[in-house]
Design a protein around this motif. Structure first.
Motif, mmCIF file in Angstrom:
data_model
loop_
_atom_site.group_PDB
_atom_site.id
_atom_site.type_symbol
_atom_site.label_atom_id
_atom_site.label_comp_id
_atom_site.label_asym_id
_atom_site.label_seq_id
_atom_site.Cartn_x
_atom_site.Cartn_y
_atom_site.Cartn_z
ATOM 1 N N GLU A 1 19.085 -9.871 -6.350
ATOM 2 C CA GLU A 1 19.978 -10.262 -7.447
ATOM 3 C C GLU A 1 19.431 -9.773 -8.791
ATOM 4 O O GLU A 1 20.183 -9.284 -9.635
ATOM 5 C CB GLU A 1 20.172 -11.776 -7.464
ATOM 6 C CG GLU A 1 21.048 -12.290 -6.332
ATOM 7 C CD GLU A 1 21.137 -13.812 -6.309
ATOM 8 O OE1 GLU A 1 20.754 -14.468 -7.306
ATOM 9 O OE2 GLU A 1 21.598 -14.345 -5.279
ATOM 10 N N GLU A 2 18.123 -9.924 -8.988
ATOM 11 C CA GLU A 2 17.509 -9.454 -10.233
ATOM 12 C C GLU A 2 17.671 -7.934 -10.377
ATOM 13 O O GLU A 2 18.007 -7.444 -11.460
ATOM 14 C CB GLU A 2 16.017 -9.811 -10.274
ATOM 15 C CG GLU A 2 15.738 -11.263 -10.555
ATOM 16 C CD GLU A 2 14.239 -11.564 -10.603
ATOM 17 O OE1 GLU A 2 13.476 -10.720 -11.115
ATOM 18 O OE2 GLU A 2 13.854 -12.643 -10.116
ATOM 19 N N THR B 1 21.238 -7.115 -11.255
ATOM 20 C CA THR B 1 21.475 -7.428 -12.666
ATOM 21 C C THR B 1 20.895 -6.342 -13.559
ATOM 22 O O THR B 1 21.551 -5.866 -14.493
ATOM 23 C CB THR B 1 20.863 -8.801 -13.027
ATOM 24 O OG1 THR B 1 21.452 -9.800 -12.196
ATOM 25 C CG2 THR B 1 21.097 -9.138 -14.478
ATOM 26 N N GLU C 1 22.963 -3.182 -13.410
ATOM 27 C CA GLU C 1 24.174 -3.321 -14.230
ATOM 28 C C GLU C 1 23.840 -3.159 -15.705
ATOM 29 O O GLU C 1 24.567 -2.494 -16.447
ATOM 30 C CB GLU C 1 24.860 -4.663 -13.978
ATOM 31 C CG GLU C 1 25.609 -4.729 -12.669
ATOM 32 C CD GLU C 1 26.660 -3.651 -12.533
ATOM 33 O OE1 GLU C 1 27.439 -3.425 -13.481
ATOM 34 O OE2 GLU C 1 26.697 -3.009 -11.467
ATOM 35 N N GLU C 2 22.743 -3.763 -16.147
ATOM 36 C CA GLU C 2 22.333 -3.633 -17.551
ATOM 37 C C GLU C 2 22.041 -2.173 -17.895
ATOM 38 O O GLU C 2 22.441 -1.675 -18.949
ATOM 39 C CB GLU C 2 21.104 -4.505 -17.832
ATOM 40 C CG GLU C 2 21.393 -5.991 -17.817
ATOM 41 C CD GLU C 2 20.124 -6.843 -17.936
ATOM 42 O OE1 GLU C 2 19.007 -6.291 -18.091
ATOM 43 O OE2 GLU C 2 20.250 -8.079 -17.871
#
Length: 173
Positions: A44-45, A48, A51-52
């Motif tokens: 998940e990290e 994320t 995506e960033e």
């Protein structure tokens, strides 16, 4: 008695060994679950962060595109201005005021000392600005007296570079 003690000891060891196996299996299962949970958190990290990074790359790409577009437009404007300057310079360099004046000489005289058809001003001695203003005025229909009708027809086909070259030539007569 030795046999009894050995038997009890053997049963005890076998019984403990089964408990240890069960405990070990539970610990392993807990560890697997913990590792799976940690892996999911890391996944998940990473998602994320990806995506960033994607958003940052898209934003940067848009900024770069804007900057490049602006620079290209500025370059187009500069090139267009330079081309126009070059075309004007070429046109001016190719315009021969003396050749153009040959048409004028029929009425104004070879040296500009005649009043055209006895009605115009003598243009000999006029400076280039005065001549250019008069020619541009004839062309626009805002200048001239008795000879206005004839002169409008004569200058209507002249461009800026030709008027300038002709004015320069007349100023030297």
């Amino acid at each position: 008695m030795k046999i009894l003690i050995s038997s009890v000891l053997a049963l005890f060891l076998l019984g403990c060994s089964g408990e240890n196996k069960q405990e070990t299996k539970e610990v392993i299962a807990e560890k697997k679950e913990s590792v799976a949970q940690s892996a999911e958190e890391v996944k998940e990290e990473v998602a994320t962060k990806v995506e960033e990074v994607k958003e940052a790359v898209v934003e940067t790409a848009e900024q770069v595109k804007e900057e490049v577009t602006t620079k290209v437009e500025e370059a187009k404007e500069v090139v267009t201005a330079k081309v126009e300057e070059a075309e004007t310079a070429i046109a001016e360099a190719q315009v021969d005021g003396a050749k153009l004046y040959q048409v004028c000489a029929g009425c104004h005289g070879a040296d500009g000392s005649k009043a055209a058809l006895g009605k115009s001003q003598i243009i000999q001695g006029w400076d280039a600005k005065k001549t250019a203003d008069a020619l541009n005025g004839y062309k626009a229909g805002t200048y001239g007296g008795a000879m206005k009708g004839i002169m409008v027809g004569q200058v209507s086909k002249l461009g800026d570079a030709e008027i300038q070259a002709l004015s320069e030539h007349i100023s030297k007569l």
